[in-house]
Motif scaffolding. Sequence first.
Motif, mmCIF file in Angstrom:
data_model
loop_
_atom_site.group_PDB
_atom_site.id
_atom_site.type_symbol
_atom_site.label_atom_id
_atom_site.label_comp_id
_atom_site.label_asym_id
_atom_site.label_seq_id
_atom_site.Cartn_x
_atom_site.Cartn_y
_atom_site.Cartn_z
ATOM 1 N N CYS A 297 0.846 -1.182 -0.005
ATOM 2 C CA CYS A 297 0.015 0.023 -0.037
ATOM 3 C C CYS A 297 0.887 1.174 -0.119
ATOM 4 O O CYS A 297 1.432 1.708 1.089
ATOM 5 C CB CYS A 297 -0.891 0.010 1.165
ATOM 6 S SG CYS A 297 -2.074 -1.400 1.440
ATOM 7 N N THR B 79 -2.188 3.988 -2.715
ATOM 8 C CA THR B 79 -3.467 4.275 -1.914
ATOM 9 C C THR B 79 -3.557 5.688 -1.342
ATOM 10 O O THR B 79 -4.389 6.024 -0.919
ATOM 11 C CB THR B 79 -3.352 3.232 -0.812
ATOM 12 O OG1 THR B 79 -2.267 3.420 -0.165
ATOM 13 C CG2 THR B 79 -3.594 1.767 -1.360
ATOM 14 N N THR C 73 -3.745 9.315 2.714
ATOM 15 C CA THR C 73 -4.732 8.029 3.216
ATOM 16 C C THR C 73 -4.269 7.640 4.609
ATOM 17 O O THR C 73 -3.220 7.044 4.747
ATOM 18 C CB THR C 73 -4.918 7.134 2.083
ATOM 19 O OG1 THR C 73 -5.084 7.657 0.905
ATOM 20 C CG2 THR C 73 -5.948 6.096 2.352
ATOM 21 N N ALA D 258 -8.224 3.039 5.291
ATOM 22 C CA ALA D 258 -8.603 3.244 4.029
ATOM 23 C C ALA D 258 -7.717 2.681 2.925
ATOM 24 O O ALA D 258 -8.177 2.375 1.961
ATOM 25 C CB ALA D 258 -8.845 4.966 3.742
ATOM 26 N N ARG D 259 -6.354 2.839 3.406
ATOM 27 C CA ARG D 259 -5.335 1.918 2.635
ATOM 28 C C ARG D 259 -5.801 0.399 2.139
ATOM 29 O O ARG D 259 -5.651 -0.048 0.938
ATOM 30 C CB ARG D 259 -4.192 2.119 2.922
ATOM 31 C CG ARG D 259 -3.285 3.535 3.122
ATOM 32 C CD ARG D 259 -2.184 3.541 3.359
ATOM 33 N NE ARG D 259 -1.536 4.917 3.936
ATOM 34 C CZ ARG D 259 -1.148 5.688 2.829
ATOM 35 N NH1 ARG D 259 -1.330 5.375 1.448
ATOM 36 N NH2 ARG D 259 -0.705 6.921 3.028
ATOM 37 N N ALA E 201 -8.849 -0.879 2.679
ATOM 38 C CA ALA E 201 -9.949 -1.058 1.778
ATOM 39 C C ALA E 201 -9.848 -0.754 0.300
ATOM 40 O O ALA E 201 -10.360 -1.303 -0.513
ATOM 41 C CB ALA E 201 -11.029 0.213 2.299
ATOM 42 N N ARG E 202 -8.969 0.175 -0.032
ATOM 43 C CA ARG E 202 -8.327 0.582 -1.369
ATOM 44 C C ARG E 202 -7.806 -0.862 -2.232
ATOM 45 O O ARG E 202 -7.502 -0.549 -3.346
ATOM 46 C CB ARG E 202 -7.624 1.716 -1.493
ATOM 47 C CG ARG E 202 -8.428 2.786 -0.990
ATOM 48 C CD ARG E 202 -7.822 4.170 -1.083
ATOM 49 N NE ARG E 202 -8.421 5.557 -0.723
ATOM 50 C CZ ARG E 202 -8.527 6.726 -0.834
ATOM 51 N NH1 ARG E 202 -7.040 6.829 -1.451
ATOM 52 N NH2 ARG E 202 -9.068 7.442 -0.312
ATOM 53 N N LYS F 240 -8.795 -4.021 -1.639
ATOM 54 C CA LYS F 240 -9.600 -5.094 -1.693
ATOM 55 C C LYS F 240 -9.702 -5.738 -2.866
ATOM 56 O O LYS F 240 -9.684 -7.146 -3.220
ATOM 57 C CB LYS F 240 -11.028 -4.834 -1.225
ATOM 58 C CG LYS F 240 -11.946 -5.794 -1.427
ATOM 59 C CD LYS F 240 -13.394 -5.502 -1.104
ATOM 60 C CE LYS F 240 -14.422 -6.466 -1.276
ATOM 61 N NZ LYS F 240 -15.770 -5.978 -1.090
ATOM 62 N N SER G 252 -14.120 1.299 5.212
ATOM 63 C CA SER G 252 -14.301 2.201 3.702
ATOM 64 C C SER G 252 -13.027 3.097 3.131
ATOM 65 O O SER G 252 -12.125 2.861 4.015
ATOM 66 C CB SER G 252 -15.446 3.058 4.363
ATOM 67 O OG SER G 252 -14.868 4.145 4.934
ATOM 68 N N GLU G 253 -13.401 3.376 1.898
ATOM 69 C CA GLU G 253 -12.297 4.278 1.512
ATOM 70 C C GLU G 253 -12.131 5.546 1.958
ATOM 71 O O GLU G 253 -11.389 6.413 1.350
ATOM 72 C CB GLU G 253 -12.468 3.917 0.001
ATOM 73 C CG GLU G 253 -12.168 2.721 -0.626
ATOM 74 C CD GLU G 253 -12.259 2.523 -2.115
ATOM 75 O OE1 GLU G 253 -11.784 3.585 -2.770
ATOM 76 O OE2 GLU G 253 -12.359 1.296 -2.879
ATOM 77 N N GLU G 254 -12.838 6.067 2.886
ATOM 78 C CA GLU G 254 -12.933 7.393 3.439
ATOM 79 C C GLU G 254 -11.550 7.818 3.792
ATOM 80 O O GLU G 254 -11.105 6.867 4.916
ATOM 81 C CB GLU G 254 -13.877 7.660 4.446
ATOM 82 C CG GLU G 254 -14.261 8.965 4.714
ATOM 83 C CD GLU G 254 -13.041 9.601 5.821
ATOM 84 O OE1 GLU G 254 -12.458 10.671 5.469
ATOM 85 O OE2 GLU G 254 -12.551 8.791 6.612
#
Length: 262
Positions: free
Chosen positions: A52, A102, A106, A110-111, A113-114, A116, A205-207
Amino acid sequence: MKTVILCGGMGTRIRDVNENMPKPMIPIGRQPILWHIMKIYSAAGFNDFILCLGYKGQVIKDFFFNYYAMVNDCTVDLSKPNGVIFHDGNMREEWKITLADTGVDTMTGARVARIKKYLDDDDNFMLTYGDGLADIGIKTLVEFHKSHGKMVTVTGVHPAGRFGEMELSKDGCVRAFAEKPQVSEGRINGGFLVMRREFIDRYLSEEPGLILEQSPLSQCAKDGELVSFNHDGFWQPMDTYREYQMLNKLWTEGNAPWKVWA
């Protein structure tokens, strides 16, 4: 099973070592700490990595794009196209590496999630940080995770105290003194996690501001889905210049406990 490594932080507390490279690329011996971490997993037979990336991620990409030139002596014959000979063949690796951008700002949740989409159909994946070393048995960790059936396994470690600790009597006399004691009670997250893929859908989440170690893992614990794999052996992050020096000293002297590979 894939291994996800968080490599995107800025490493502000160790900038005095080198401001021009991301923290996972700070060297121990001749190779970056990231290489050492990957060797720990590879020694256990896990060679599929997802990195990531974030802050100065291009430095990490450049290292792996030019890996054999980076880790071996080589001869370049400019009279021939692709005229390069690598001399130290023992530095070959069986690694498959996905380099995923990522985001620079971030946070850790979120890293994860991104990336996945790069986990394919694996039910479980491993996760760790790009700045911590241990003599942990990765195969034992994975077997433990699969045995309990919960969502997440986190490796619980006793951190070394950053300051000396004195044991005092009631009259103020020092009964015992330890220059750098290990915390005797309580454990912290030492990285080297194993997660079910479902964890991402349920808790992440990707927030960009989502921090893995805050609400996601806290809620997972409240739900009874977080289990600790207790590790009492060597564990050491590289957060400060002093820790950088200490890890390099262990490596140079041939006393690196995390060197679990031949």
